[in-house]
Write a protein that holds these residues in place. Structure first.
Motif, PDB file in Angstrom:
ATOM      1  N   LEU A 393      43.997  61.120   1.241  1.00  0.00           N
ATOM      2  CA  LEU A 393      45.096  62.079   1.319  1.00  0.00           C
ATOM      3  C   LEU A 393      46.417  61.333   1.371  1.00  0.00           C
ATOM      4  O   LEU A 393      46.517  60.262   1.979  1.00  0.00           O
ATOM      5  CB  LEU A 393      44.968  62.968   2.556  1.00  0.00           C
ATOM      6  CG  LEU A 393      43.908  64.068   2.539  1.00  0.00           C
ATOM      7  CD1 LEU A 393      43.859  64.763   3.893  1.00  0.00           C
ATOM      8  CD2 LEU A 393      44.197  65.088   1.435  1.00  0.00           C
ATOM      9  N   GLU A 394      47.436  61.918   0.759  1.00  0.00           N
ATOM     10  CA  GLU A 394      48.766  61.321   0.748  1.00  0.00           C
ATOM     11  C   GLU A 394      49.789  62.390   1.090  1.00  0.00           C
ATOM     12  O   GLU A 394      49.729  63.512   0.580  1.00  0.00           O
ATOM     13  CB  GLU A 394      49.050  60.729  -0.631  1.00  0.00           C
ATOM     14  CG  GLU A 394      50.375  59.993  -0.737  1.00  0.00           C
ATOM     15  CD  GLU A 394      50.465  59.205  -2.020  1.00  0.00           C
ATOM     16  OE1 GLU A 394      49.715  58.212  -2.171  1.00  0.00           O
ATOM     17  OE2 GLU A 394      51.269  59.594  -2.894  1.00  0.00           O
ATOM     18  N   GLU A 395      50.730  62.036   1.945  1.00  0.00           N
ATOM     19  CA  GLU A 395      51.836  62.912   2.305  1.00  0.00           C
ATOM     20  C   GLU A 395      53.129  62.330   1.747  1.00  0.00           C
ATOM     21  O   GLU A 395      53.354  61.115   1.839  1.00  0.00           O
ATOM     22  CB  GLU A 395      51.957  63.050   3.830  1.00  0.00           C
ATOM     23  CG  GLU A 395      50.793  63.754   4.498  1.00  0.00           C
ATOM     24  CD  GLU A 395      50.788  65.252   4.238  1.00  0.00           C
ATOM     25  OE1 GLU A 395      51.873  65.794   3.928  1.00  0.00           O
ATOM     26  OE2 GLU A 395      49.715  65.869   4.351  1.00  0.00           O
ATOM     27  N   THR A 396      53.956  63.180   1.162  1.00  0.00           N
ATOM     28  CA  THR A 396      55.243  62.724   0.641  1.00  0.00           C
ATOM     29  C   THR A 396      56.359  63.592   1.209  1.00  0.00           C
ATOM     30  O   THR A 396      56.172  64.779   1.484  1.00  0.00           O
ATOM     31  CB  THR A 396      55.292  62.796  -0.898  1.00  0.00           C
ATOM     32  OG1 THR A 396      55.187  64.156  -1.317  1.00  0.00           O
ATOM     33  CG2 THR A 396      54.158  61.999  -1.511  1.00  0.00           C
ATOM     34  N   ALA A 408      49.785  57.298   3.093  1.00  0.00           N
ATOM     35  CA  ALA A 408      48.467  57.638   2.567  1.00  0.00           C
ATOM     36  C   ALA A 408      47.380  57.046   3.446  1.00  0.00           C
ATOM     37  O   ALA A 408      47.553  55.991   4.067  1.00  0.00           O
ATOM     38  CB  ALA A 408      48.311  57.139   1.132  1.00  0.00           C
ATOM     39  N   PHE A 409      46.235  57.741   3.453  1.00  0.00           N
ATOM     40  CA  PHE A 409      45.059  57.285   4.204  1.00  0.00           C
ATOM     41  C   PHE A 409      43.837  57.535   3.329  1.00  0.00           C
ATOM     42  O   PHE A 409      43.585  58.675   2.918  1.00  0.00           O
ATOM     43  CB  PHE A 409      44.937  58.055   5.518  1.00  0.00           C
ATOM     44  CG  PHE A 409      43.729  57.673   6.326  1.00  0.00           C
ATOM     45  CD1 PHE A 409      43.738  56.545   7.132  1.00  0.00           C
ATOM     46  CD2 PHE A 409      42.569  58.442   6.279  1.00  0.00           C
ATOM     47  CE1 PHE A 409      42.623  56.195   7.888  1.00  0.00           C
ATOM     48  CE2 PHE A 409      41.457  58.107   7.019  1.00  0.00           C
ATOM     49  CZ  PHE A 409      41.484  56.973   7.827  1.00  0.00           C
ATOM     50  N   GLY A 410      43.086  56.482   3.019  1.00  0.00           N
ATOM     51  CA  GLY A 410      41.932  56.632   2.142  1.00  0.00           C
ATOM     52  C   GLY A 410      40.759  55.786   2.584  1.00  0.00           C
ATOM     53  O   GLY A 410      40.887  54.892   3.438  1.00  0.00           O
ATOM     54  N   TYR A 411      39.606  56.075   1.997  1.00  0.00           N
ATOM     55  CA  TYR A 411      38.393  55.295   2.267  1.00  0.00           C
ATOM     56  C   TYR A 411      37.752  54.923   0.944  1.00  0.00           C
ATOM     57  O   TYR A 411      37.581  55.784   0.068  1.00  0.00           O
ATOM     58  CB  TYR A 411      37.400  56.095   3.127  1.00  0.00           C
ATOM     59  CG  TYR A 411      36.158  55.307   3.484  1.00  0.00           C
ATOM     60  CD1 TYR A 411      36.218  54.278   4.413  1.00  0.00           C
ATOM     61  CD2 TYR A 411      34.937  55.589   2.875  1.00  0.00           C
ATOM     62  CE1 TYR A 411      35.085  53.542   4.739  1.00  0.00           C
ATOM     63  CE2 TYR A 411      33.789  54.859   3.204  1.00  0.00           C
ATOM     64  CZ  TYR A 411      33.876  53.835   4.132  1.00  0.00           C
ATOM     65  OH  TYR A 411      32.754  53.099   4.449  1.00  0.00           O
TER      66      TYR A 411
END
Length: 453
Positions: A393-396, A408-411
């Protein structure tokens, strides 16, 4: 009507009111322009170290394909595909020595064959590089592929990466026939031969060709308006103007998408990765698996809901972590930093969840974006490279007409070769080699601004 200067993340999309600009396409609502496919395929398995000239009949198998997809615009779409191989009745291959378990023809079939789940990003080559034609019946589409497979014959699975070409021929408004060819790279766990253990996609490759044929059916309501609307993944382009049609009411929601060179963006940032090889206690990932790095990307929004981004991430090359123990080589992980660290080159399919749920608003500042990632990870200390797949997920937050901040936070998951340590990982269904990725940085919007309509 001019282009809006208050749009976010290079999403410069014109609202649907009076417009007579040439080569402008109406991108309809998110749930339109979907399709389903069903067909048969033949695969030619070619494990590393085996002579391809002997793939008939040693590596030949037949299977069933089912897929669902959507065209986000006339140029780009996505497809989810399921393949079940070597189990169909009447399509037996009693000489399939290269279908794990090796040199035991028939056993793979008896145990259930193998399955694969694919995610494809579709790029219509005619509409990307040519003119939009409503009467075009043949469309050629290029797609990169990411997915996973599982071999019932050896109870093992692996990540996979591939590339292919899809050709469709429209025979009516709803029905098309298709031909599909792809080359897929996968890990040694799926192949299941002692001869290929440890090869993976980076250290030479285990690959297979896939040939498919079948039928495609278009879903969703059909457009009857006198305008340029997407139909069947192409463009319904009549010569009449839009001037007397109201596109802003609830039944005609959508935007006018711009050309291939519009709505681009670049971004740069810093990241922290938490490497977590299979079998290692995540409670000790700080500091054992913590590394830092830089990332950069170039992307394009095709519609307010969908974008594609090419991304490069370089970790453990500038800022050392003297306590790291879970990066290659396992016996002396400090060598990883001395030799340049590691890099991930990937392509992201991005879904603007805010615009999908709430509709397009050019004045909106906050956006939530989900992404699926496919790429290659390389450890410079060993010179290896393997597939990597992930999501996040990414927030802008938009600062002004051009600049935005992002977090952003990903796996991501990868094979043992990609992680660079002696673990099982995605080669075995019971666990995975993975790492969390936390990013923050800035984004700058490119493209034409206020060009005039």
């Amino acid at each position: 009507m001019g282009l809006s200067l208050s749009s976010v993340q290079a999403q410069v999309f014109e609202q649907m009111d009076s417009c007579s600009r040439e080569n402008v396409v109406v991108a309809d609502g998110f749930w339109q322009n979907c399709f389903v496919q069903m067909g048969l395929d033949m695969t030619l398995q070619n494990p590393y170290g085996y002579d391809f000239s002997k793939v008939f009949p040693n590596g030949k198998s037949f299977g069933l394909d089912v897929a669902v997809g959507k065209w986000f615009s006339h140029q780009v779409g996505g497809r989810l595909k399921f393949n079940w191989e070597n189990k169909l009745p009447l399509l037996e291959n009693d000489h399939a020595n290269w279908l794990a378990p090796f040199d035991q023809p028939g056993v793979n079939r008896e145990k259930g064959g193998y399955i694969a789940f694919y995610g494809d990003a579709l790029f219509n080559l005619h509409n990307l590089f040519g003119a939009y034609r409503a009467d075009r019946t043949w469309n050629a589409t290029l797609y990169p592929r990411m997915g996973v497979n599982y071999n019932f014959g050896v109870s093992k699975g692996a990540l996979l990466l591939g590339i292919g070409v899809l050709n469709t021929y429209r025979i009516s408004d709803r029905w098309s026939v298709y031909g599909d060819i792809a080359y897929i790279m996968t890990g040694s766990g799926f192949v299941g031969s002692e001869k290929v253990e440890g090869t993976g996609t980076g250290s030479n490759s285990n690959g297979y060709l896939s040939f498919g044929i079948g039928a495609q059916f278009e879903l969703g309501r059909k457009k009857v308006h006198d305008s340029r609307f997407m139909v069947n993944g192409s463009v319904e382009n009549t010569e009449s103007s839009f001037l007397n049609t109201d596109y802003t009411n609830s039944t005609n929601r959508g935007v006018l998408t711009n050309g291939i060179w519009d709505n681009w963006f670049v971004q740069a940032g810093m990241d922290m990765s938490l490497m977590n090889p299979y079998g290692c206690n995540f409670g000790k990932v700080i500091p054992n698996g913590m590394i830092f790095g830089l990332n950069g990307a170039l992307g394009k929004w095709f519609t307010p809901e969908f974008a594609v981004r090419a991304r490069v991430q370089w970790d453990n090359g500038l800022i050392p972590n003297n306590g790291v123990e879970w990066v290659a080589p396992a016996d002396d992980p400090k060598e990883n930093y001395k030799k340049g660290g590691l890099a991930v080159i990937s392509v992201d399919g991005m879904m603007n969840l805010t615009n999908i749920i709430a509709g397009y608003n050019p004045d909106r500042k906050w956006h939530t974006i989900g992404y699926a990632r496919a790429g290659i990870i390389s450890q410079f200390v060993e010179g290896s490279a393997s597939p990597v797949g992930g999501m996040g997920l990414e927030e802008t937050y938009r600062l002004n007409d051009r600049w935005s901040l992002f977090g952003a936070f990903g796996y991501q998951v990868t094979t043992s070769e990609g992680m660079g340590v002696s673990t099982t990982g995605m080669e075995v269904a019971a666990g995975s080699n993975g790492f969390f990725d936390i990013d923050f940085g800035v984004r700058y919007d490119l493209g034409i601004w206020d060009s005039g309509i």
